[in-house]
Design an enzyme around this catalytic site. Structure first.
Site, PDB file in Angstrom:
ATOM      1  N   GLY A  87       6.025   5.481   8.629  1.00  0.00           N
ATOM      2  CA  GLY A  87       5.179   6.673   8.548  1.00  0.00           C
ATOM      3  C   GLY A  87       5.229   7.412   9.862  1.00  0.00           C
ATOM      4  O   GLY A  87       6.187   7.269  10.630  1.00  0.00           O
ATOM      5  N   SER A  88       4.187   8.182  10.114  1.00  0.00           N
ATOM      6  CA  SER A  88       4.232   9.060  11.277  1.00  0.00           C
ATOM      7  C   SER A  88       3.962   8.273  12.563  1.00  0.00           C
ATOM      8  O   SER A  88       3.331   7.204  12.541  1.00  0.00           O
ATOM      9  CB  SER A  88       3.200  10.170  11.122  1.00  0.00           C
ATOM     10  OG  SER A  88       1.920   9.588  11.085  1.00  0.00           O
ATOM     11  N   THR A  89       4.395   8.823  13.682  1.00  0.00           N
ATOM     12  CA  THR A  89       4.202   8.156  14.972  1.00  0.00           C
ATOM     13  C   THR A  89       2.712   7.990  15.311  1.00  0.00           C
ATOM     14  O   THR A  89       2.312   6.899  15.724  1.00  0.00           O
ATOM     15  CB  THR A  89       4.988   8.906  16.060  1.00  0.00           C
ATOM     16  OG1 THR A  89       6.385   8.794  15.730  1.00  0.00           O
ATOM     17  CG2 THR A  89       4.761   8.319  17.442  1.00  0.00           C
ATOM     18  N   GLY A 114       1.457   5.069  13.450  1.00  0.00           N
ATOM     19  CA  GLY A 114       2.071   3.859  14.001  1.00  0.00           C
ATOM     20  C   GLY A 114       1.409   3.440  15.305  1.00  0.00           C
ATOM     21  O   GLY A 114       1.199   2.249  15.559  1.00  0.00           O
ATOM     22  N   LYS A 142       0.873  -1.183   0.000  1.00  0.00           N
ATOM     23  CA  LYS A 142       0.000   0.000   0.000  1.00  0.00           C
ATOM     24  C   LYS A 142       0.908   1.229   0.000  1.00  0.00           C
ATOM     25  O   LYS A 142       1.435   1.640   1.037  1.00  0.00           O
ATOM     26  CB  LYS A 142      -0.879  -0.041   1.254  1.00  0.00           C
ATOM     27  CG  LYS A 142      -2.237   0.656   1.124  1.00  0.00           C
ATOM     28  CD  LYS A 142      -2.166   2.102   0.794  1.00  0.00           C
ATOM     29  CE  LYS A 142      -1.954   2.988   1.993  1.00  0.00           C
ATOM     30  NZ  LYS A 142      -1.782   4.408   1.620  1.00  0.00           N
ATOM     31  N   GLU A 174       8.423   1.799  11.699  1.00  0.00           N
ATOM     32  CA  GLU A 174       9.484   2.805  11.523  1.00  0.00           C
ATOM     33  C   GLU A 174       8.805   4.163  11.518  1.00  0.00           C
ATOM     34  O   GLU A 174       8.110   4.508  10.558  1.00  0.00           O
ATOM     35  CB  GLU A 174      10.219   2.572  10.186  1.00  0.00           C
ATOM     36  CG  GLU A 174      10.856   1.198  10.050  1.00  0.00           C
ATOM     37  CD  GLU A 174      12.046   0.996  10.980  1.00  0.00           C
ATOM     38  OE1 GLU A 174      12.594   1.999  11.473  1.00  0.00           O
ATOM     39  OE2 GLU A 174      12.398  -0.158  11.225  1.00  0.00           O
ATOM     40  N   GLU A 204       8.449  16.940  15.329  1.00  0.00           N
ATOM     41  CA  GLU A 204       9.086  16.694  14.030  1.00  0.00           C
ATOM     42  C   GLU A 204       8.606  17.761  13.040  1.00  0.00           C
ATOM     43  O   GLU A 204       7.409  17.987  12.900  1.00  0.00           O
ATOM     44  CB  GLU A 204       8.673  15.305  13.541  1.00  0.00           C
ATOM     45  CG  GLU A 204       9.345  14.896  12.262  1.00  0.00           C
ATOM     46  CD  GLU A 204       8.951  13.484  11.840  1.00  0.00           C
ATOM     47  OE1 GLU A 204       7.742  13.166  11.850  1.00  0.00           O
ATOM     48  OE2 GLU A 204       9.853  12.718  11.474  1.00  0.00           O
TER      49      GLU A 204
HETATM   50  P1  NAD Z   1       1.595   8.841   7.470  1.00  0.00           P
HETATM   51  O1  NAD Z   1       1.613   8.125   8.768  1.00  0.00           O
HETATM   52  O2  NAD Z   1       0.591   9.903   7.280  1.00  0.00           O
HETATM   53  O3  NAD Z   1       1.330   7.798   6.286  1.00  0.00           O
HETATM   54  C1  NAD Z   1       2.186   6.724   6.024  1.00  0.00           C
HETATM   55  C2  NAD Z   1       1.417   5.644   5.288  1.00  0.00           C
HETATM   56  O4  NAD Z   1       0.402   5.116   6.147  1.00  0.00           O
HETATM   57  C3  NAD Z   1       0.690   6.125   4.040  1.00  0.00           C
HETATM   58  O5  NAD Z   1       0.721   5.108   3.072  1.00  0.00           O
HETATM   59  C4  NAD Z   1      -0.737   6.319   4.557  1.00  0.00           C
HETATM   60  O6  NAD Z   1      -1.724   6.221   3.547  1.00  0.00           O
HETATM   61  C5  NAD Z   1      -0.858   5.179   5.524  1.00  0.00           C
HETATM   62  N1  NAD Z   1      -1.854   5.351   6.582  1.00  0.00           N
HETATM   63  C6  NAD Z   1      -2.354   6.521   7.093  1.00  0.00           C
HETATM   64  N2  NAD Z   1      -3.240   6.245   8.085  1.00  0.00           N
HETATM   65  C7  NAD Z   1      -3.280   4.884   8.205  1.00  0.00           C
HETATM   66  C8  NAD Z   1      -3.994   3.989   9.071  1.00  0.00           C
HETATM   67  N3  NAD Z   1      -4.824   4.426  10.002  1.00  0.00           N
HETATM   68  N4  NAD Z   1      -3.779   2.671   8.910  1.00  0.00           N
HETATM   69  C9  NAD Z   1      -2.916   2.198   7.997  1.00  0.00           C
HETATM   70  N5  NAD Z   1      -2.232   2.989   7.135  1.00  0.00           N
HETATM   71  C10 NAD Z   1      -2.413   4.321   7.255  1.00  0.00           C
HETATM   72  O7  NAD Z   1       3.055   9.363   7.224  1.00  0.00           O
HETATM   73  P2  NAD Z   1       3.598  10.215   5.968  1.00  0.00           P
HETATM   74  O8  NAD Z   1       3.177  11.621   6.139  1.00  0.00           O
HETATM   75  O9  NAD Z   1       3.261   9.519   4.701  1.00  0.00           O
HETATM   76  O10 NAD Z   1       5.176  10.081   6.172  1.00  0.00           O
HETATM   77  C11 NAD Z   1       5.907  10.976   6.935  1.00  0.00           C
HETATM   78  C12 NAD Z   1       6.247  10.353   8.261  1.00  0.00           C
HETATM   79  O11 NAD Z   1       6.963   9.146   8.061  1.00  0.00           O
HETATM   80  C13 NAD Z   1       7.150  11.208   9.106  1.00  0.00           C
HETATM   81  O12 NAD Z   1       6.692  11.208  10.438  1.00  0.00           O
HETATM   82  C14 NAD Z   1       8.497  10.500   9.027  1.00  0.00           C
HETATM   83  O13 NAD Z   1       9.355  10.712  10.108  1.00  0.00           O
HETATM   84  C15 NAD Z   1       8.087   9.087   8.924  1.00  0.00           C
HETATM   85  N6  NAD Z   1       9.156   8.296   8.323  1.00  0.00           N
HETATM   86  C16 NAD Z   1       9.824   7.419   9.115  1.00  0.00           C
HETATM   87  C17 NAD Z   1      10.864   6.664   8.586  1.00  0.00           C
HETATM   88  C18 NAD Z   1      11.607   5.667   9.433  1.00  0.00           C
HETATM   89  O14 NAD Z   1      12.276   4.815   8.860  1.00  0.00           O
HETATM   90  N7  NAD Z   1      11.526   5.718  10.746  1.00  0.00           N
HETATM   91  C19 NAD Z   1      11.205   6.825   7.246  1.00  0.00           C
HETATM   92  C20 NAD Z   1      10.508   7.743   6.477  1.00  0.00           C
HETATM   93  C21 NAD Z   1       9.460   8.463   7.023  1.00  0.00           C
END
Ligand code: NAD
Length: 487
Positions: A224-226, A229, A173, A246, A380
């Site tokens: 993705g974001s905390t 997660g 996804k 992550e 962040e």
């Molecule tokens: P996000 O959490 O908004 O989205 C990440 C992914 O999760 C997207 O594909 C989104 O559609 C999906 N998603 C959103 N809500 C969901 C839910 N309830 N259930 C399942 N999937 C869902 O994050 P973003 O804005 O796309 O990415 C930026 C964030 O990612 C930043 O906080 C960044 O620090 C983090 N990040 C972390 C790492 C790492 O390795 N630790 C690497 C890159 C980015």
């Protein structure tokens, strides 16, 4: 125009049956394409196809799986330029960085196809001499790989490569902001894998949610974001899924008092790159600089000089260092953090404003004299902002670096062995980079302490994340034991 088939289930390309998704070009703000998300019914069909494929894929030898994955790596490598262009158009990263990203994906696929061939467990000492005891490593089953937009392919392959090499099947996804490059990677490489082994469902968070909630998905690998997660961790508890999370970061960058002259300039260039790479939208972007007072003024001068030399503009053009941010929302968050720091008395030495009148550009920004309670030192930012703080000692720098709920990475510049040893022992972060910011290594685990996540990608740990452990105890004499009934 008819909507394109961008969802891949079983071995069919299908038009999504869910809501429309408008994919936009962050450089021009124009719509690139409108695609349709997968529906819940389609996600369910993908999960069924994945479970049907699992038995066959896991039965292949690791050598046979490696052969298939190496072919996918070759396809990816052959089409580097085409895929990199799509990544730049939908994500805004300079073309050169996207070409590099595809190179790292190819390397990661090759690394894990070979690593998985080196071991499927261990033989351990049995209790008695008529016995054999084994620790077997087996695939988990169906993995949902949920990926963000900032490194849309790298963060996909950090999951897909070890998961497939270990014998799992994967449903991908991608982010709703950058799905088109992943669609093309499936068309060119992943759709050639056996039916159901790698599938693609596009859409926003709700499509990811369907994977997290599905009882027949056995593992979620998420970057993705905390907050997302945390939701995943809570929800996945209902079906006791294996998780690899992550999440966000707020990485510190420490410059020690022994760094002077030439190396100080290198530390400034390194800091500029670590803060502004991909417009600061890297999970390990340097977001807090702690610089010793004895070198502070000189460091800040050099930092501003190098920040001002960054060529900002069209990410498709040769010679562009910095493209736009990915979306209006990301830029607004950056503006909120810079505004808050200003309101609390911070000075903006360069940047602090948008660039141009079209596209989500934001100038590389340097902040000094920042109040300790400013958002930019706590939350962040995920934008091209470098807050530089003066510290009186290395102890203070480390204490400030550790005083964060995040613990993804940390950077240090020093040539003193005792300083380096202190930093590598005391910094509470998943990666500590000393004198070489943000360099990843396929063989080195990547992940975070504290609110930056659980589990690790890359390295042997990144393969282990997609393996179950089975203890086998075998007694070839089948004799009764004297500790059985009757006592
Ligand atoms: P996000 O959490 O908004 O989205 C990440 C992914 O999760 C997207 O594909 C989104 O559609 C999906 N998603 C959103 N809500 C969901 C839910 N309830 N259930 C399942 N999937 C869902 O994050 P973003 O804005 O796309 O990415 C930026 C964030 O990612 C930043 O906080 C960044 O620090 C983090 N990040 C972390 C790492 C790492 O390795 N630790 C690497 C890159 C980015």
């Amino acid at each position: 125009m008819a909507t394109r088939a961008t969802t891949y289930i079983g071995d069919d390309w299908l038009v999504g049956e869910g809501e429309e998704l408008s994919v936009e070009n962050p450089t021009t703000e124009a719509t690139i394409e409108v695609v349709r998300s997968a529906s819940t019914t389609q996600v369910d069909a993908a999960v069924r196809a994945a479970n049907a494929a699992f038995g066959g894929w896991r039965k292949l030898s690791t050598g046979d799986r490696a052969h298939v994955l190496q072919q996918a790596a070759n396809q990816l490598e052959t089409h580097t330029d085409e895929i990199a262009r799509i990544m730049t158009i939908e994500g805004g990263k300079p073309l050169l960085e996207n070409r590099d990203e595809i190179g790292w994906c190819v390397a990661c696929l090759r690394f894990y196809s070979e690593l998985a061939r080196t071991s499927e467990g261990t033989v351990i000492p049995p209790i008695e001499s008529t016995q054999l005891a084994l620790v077997l490593k087996e695939p988990i089953g169906v993995v949902g790989a949920i990926v963000p937009w900032n490194y849309p392919l790298l963060l996909l392959f950090w999951k897909l490569a070890p998961a497939l090499a270990a014998g799992n099947v994967v449903i991908v996804k991608p982010s709703e902001l950058t799905p088109l490059s992943t669609v093309r990677v499936f068309e060119l490489a992943l759709a050639h894998l056996p039916t159901g082994v790698a599938q693609l469902v596009i859409g926003a968070g709700t499509v990811g949610q369907s994977l997290v909630e599905h009882p027949d998905v056995h593992c979620i690998a998420f970057t993705g974001s905390t907050p997302t997660g945390q939701w995943i961790a809570r929800t996945a508890a209902d079906t006791m899924k294996r998780l690899n999370l992550e999440l966000g970061g707020k990485d510190a960058f420490i410059v020690c008092d022994d760094i002077t002259d030439e190396v100080l300039d290198t530390a400034a260039r390194g800091g500029v790159w670590a803060a502004y790479l991909n417009a600061g939208q890297v999970c390990t972007s340097a977001e807090r600089f702690y610089v010793h007072a004895s070198v502070y003024d000189d460091y800040v001068d050099r930092f501003v000089h190098h920040a001002n030399a960054i060529r900002i503009g069209d990410p498709l053009a040769d010679g562009t260092d910095l493209g736009p941010m990915v979306s209006a929302a990301q830029r607004e968050r950056t503006e909120r953090h810079v505004g808050d720091a200003r309101d609390r008395g911070a000075s903006v030495l360069t940047g602090g404003e948008r660039f141009g009148d079209r596209g989500w550009f934001y100038r590389p920004t340097v902040l000094v004299d920042i109040g300790d309670d400013a958002l930019v030192l706590d939350e962040e930012t995920f934008g091209p902002v470098a807050p530089i703080v003066r510290v009186g000692s290395l102890d203070e720098a480390i204490a400030r670096a550790n005083a964060s709920r995040y613990g993804l990475g940390a950077n240090v510049y020093t040539r003193r062995l005792d300083y380096a040893m202190q930093c590598l022992r005391e910094l509470r972060a998943g990666t500590v980079w000393i004198n070489d910011p943000l360099t990843d290594n396929d063989a080195g685990p990547f992940g975070g302490f504290k609110m930056s996540g659980q589990g690790r990608e890359l390295g042997a740990e990144g393969l282990e994340a997609f393996r179950e452990t089975k203890h086998v105890h075998l007694d070839w004499e089948a004799q009764p034991k004297d500790w059985w009934y009757p006592y």
